[in-house]
Write a protein that holds these residues in place. Structure first.
Motif, mmCIF file in Angstrom:
data_model
loop_
_atom_site.group_PDB
_atom_site.id
_atom_site.type_symbol
_atom_site.label_atom_id
_atom_site.label_comp_id
_atom_site.label_asym_id
_atom_site.label_seq_id
_atom_site.Cartn_x
_atom_site.Cartn_y
_atom_site.Cartn_z
ATOM 1 N N ARG A 14 0.983 -1.264 -0.054
ATOM 2 C CA ARG A 14 -0.017 0.077 0.002
ATOM 3 C C ARG A 14 1.107 1.401 0.044
ATOM 4 N N GLY A 15 1.075 1.869 -1.038
ATOM 5 C CA GLY A 15 2.017 2.859 -1.366
ATOM 6 C C GLY A 15 3.636 2.412 -1.625
ATOM 7 N N TRP A 16 4.229 3.410 -2.020
ATOM 8 C CA TRP A 16 5.839 3.044 -2.189
ATOM 9 C C TRP A 16 6.744 4.012 -1.472
ATOM 10 N N GLU A 17 5.934 5.062 -0.756
ATOM 11 C CA GLU A 17 6.847 6.198 -0.242
ATOM 12 C C GLU A 17 6.836 5.915 1.099
ATOM 13 N N HIS A 18 7.532 4.906 1.605
ATOM 14 C CA HIS A 18 7.796 4.595 2.858
ATOM 15 C C HIS A 18 8.993 5.232 3.618
ATOM 16 N N GLY A 19 9.273 5.953 4.426
ATOM 17 C CA GLY A 19 10.386 6.416 4.794
ATOM 18 C C GLY A 19 11.304 5.428 5.554
ATOM 19 N N SER A 20 10.569 4.354 6.324
ATOM 20 C CA SER A 20 11.472 3.324 6.762
ATOM 21 C C SER A 20 12.110 2.407 5.748
ATOM 22 N N TRP A 21 11.722 2.293 4.659
ATOM 23 C CA TRP A 21 12.498 1.788 3.325
ATOM 24 C C TRP A 21 13.583 2.372 2.978
ATOM 25 N N ASP A 22 13.838 3.805 3.141
ATOM 26 C CA ASP A 22 14.976 4.172 2.688
ATOM 27 C C ASP A 22 16.316 3.605 3.498
ATOM 28 N N SER A 23 17.195 3.381 2.932
ATOM 29 C CA SER A 23 18.511 2.961 2.918
ATOM 30 C C SER A 23 18.407 1.403 3.336
ATOM 31 N N SER A 24 17.372 0.708 3.438
ATOM 32 C CA SER A 24 17.098 -0.878 3.398
ATOM 33 C C SER A 24 16.795 -1.435 2.073
ATOM 34 N N PHE A 25 15.515 -1.039 1.806
ATOM 35 C CA PHE A 25 14.945 -1.579 0.247
ATOM 36 C C PHE A 25 15.419 -0.634 -0.690
ATOM 37 N N TYR A 26 15.153 0.649 -0.537
ATOM 38 C CA TYR A 26 15.762 1.788 -1.466
ATOM 39 C C TYR A 26 17.142 2.009 -0.981
ATOM 40 N N GLU A 28 20.543 3.646 -0.496
ATOM 41 C CA GLU A 28 21.034 5.102 0.340
ATOM 42 C C GLU A 28 21.190 6.288 -0.799
ATOM 43 N N GLY A 29 20.506 7.365 -0.697
ATOM 44 C CA GLY A 29 20.777 8.503 -1.699
ATOM 45 C C GLY A 29 20.003 8.367 -3.068
ATOM 46 N N LEU A 30 19.072 7.448 -2.921
ATOM 47 C CA LEU A 30 18.127 7.607 -4.187
ATOM 48 C C LEU A 30 17.322 8.298 -4.114
ATOM 49 N N PRO A 31 16.961 9.289 -5.167
ATOM 50 C CA PRO A 31 16.218 10.334 -5.147
ATOM 51 C C PRO A 31 14.776 9.958 -5.074
ATOM 52 N N PRO A 32 14.008 10.640 -4.235
ATOM 53 C CA PRO A 32 12.677 10.310 -4.173
ATOM 54 C C PRO A 32 11.695 10.087 -5.418
ATOM 55 N N GLU A 33 12.174 10.793 -6.381
ATOM 56 C CA GLU A 33 11.425 10.731 -7.541
ATOM 57 C C GLU A 33 11.811 9.337 -8.402
ATOM 58 N N TRP A 34 12.745 8.602 -7.940
ATOM 59 C CA TRP A 34 13.052 7.494 -8.484
ATOM 60 C C TRP A 34 12.772 6.280 -7.754
ATOM 61 N N ARG A 35 11.891 6.344 -6.698
ATOM 62 C CA ARG A 35 11.453 5.091 -5.987
ATOM 63 C C ARG A 35 10.575 4.625 -6.482
ATOM 64 N N LEU A 36 9.607 5.031 -7.322
ATOM 65 C CA LEU A 36 8.440 4.221 -7.931
ATOM 66 C C LEU A 36 9.119 3.363 -9.162
ATOM 67 N N THR A 37 10.111 3.864 -9.707
ATOM 68 C CA THR A 37 10.820 2.856 -10.763
ATOM 69 C C THR A 37 11.593 1.738 -10.133
ATOM 70 N N TYR A 38 12.209 1.937 -9.117
ATOM 71 C CA TYR A 38 13.014 1.096 -8.598
ATOM 72 C C TYR A 38 12.150 -0.009 -7.717
ATOM 73 N N TYR A 39 10.916 0.462 -7.222
ATOM 74 C CA TYR A 39 9.940 -0.331 -6.550
ATOM 75 C C TYR A 39 9.306 -1.391 -7.654
ATOM 76 N N ALA A 40 9.108 -0.844 -8.915
ATOM 77 C CA ALA A 40 8.451 -1.336 -9.837
ATOM 78 C C ALA A 40 9.319 -2.372 -10.661
ATOM 79 N N ASN A 41 10.746 -2.392 -10.208
ATOM 80 C CA ASN A 41 11.785 -3.325 -10.876
ATOM 81 C C ASN A 41 11.748 -4.551 -9.958
#
Length: 214
Positions: A14-26, A28-41
């Motif tokens: 439910r959503g992809w903009e989860h702060g708790s996923w930064d530096s773990s799933f996403y 470190e340093g991934l720009p917020p606007e790239w999260r959805l592309t990363y998630y969709a991969n």
């Protein structure tokens, strides 16, 4: 065979903009606007929260559609309080086009006219977070399957998981039960919460689903 999970089953959050996923799933340093592309991969679907949709612009939503690959699907929550609200919501989701596979109707959807219900159900798979037979639904409203949860046997195209992570054995049981409940659905999304470790559970679920569907 018995317990098989169809390949149409998608794992998502439910959503992809989860702060708790930064530096773990996403990374470190991934720009917020790239999260959805990363998630969709990593995953093939997402449930967009109603409040996130209503806080966006059609141009932003069009950007989401452009950020994902052709096999990715969006499911969206719908929480209208009236016809004008629905019009605003339809404006938001329109840029998703055929990538929008289904709707989860939250409480309040019963205030829509029968014609609107029919129009929505003619375009998208609908599931309901509220009891579809609840008082207040207009006459002629289609009977919607409630959203599936572990332990419930109702057929639905969306399943919502809540709470803490499950171990591999329990996760397999959930996948088998949801696979059976959604057997008649063209697309089925098993949706995880945006908790800190949920993405790891989602990855395990995809592996288990692949084994069950093989």
């Amino acid at each position: 065979g018995a317990g098989a999970v169809s390949t149409r089953l998608r794992i998502g959050a439910r959503g992809w903009e989860h702060g708790s996923w930064d530096s773990s799933f996403y990374p470190e340093g991934l720009p917020p606007e790239w999260r959805l592309t990363y998630y969709a991969n990593a995953f093939r679907a997402v449930l967009v929260p109603a409040e996130r949709l209503m806080a966006s612009t059609p141009a932003e939503v069009a950007g989401w559609a452009g950020d994902v690959h052709s096999g990715f699907l969006f499911f969206a929550e719908l929480a209208p309080t009236g016809e004008a609200d629905l019009d605003a919501w339809l404006d938001r989701v329109a840029p998703l086009g055929e990538r929008l596979a289904g709707l989860v109707l939250r409480s309040g959807a019963g205030q829509l006219s029968p014609a609107r219900w029919s129009a929505l159900s003619g375009r998208w798979t609908l599931a309901s977070l509220a009891d579809p037979a609840a008082a207040g639904d207009p006459p002629g409203s289609p009977s919607l399957p409630p959203v599936w949860r572990p332990g419930s046997g109702s057929a639905s195209c969306v399943g919502l998981l809540e709470g803490e992570s499950r171990g591999p054995r329990e996760l397999r049981q959930v996948l088998e039960a949801f696979g059976a409940a959604s057997a008649g659905c063209a697309e089925a999304l098993l949706c995880f919460p945006g908790t800190p470790g949920a993405w790891q559970e989602m990855e395990r679920a995809q592996v288990i689903a692949g084994l069950l569907g093989g």
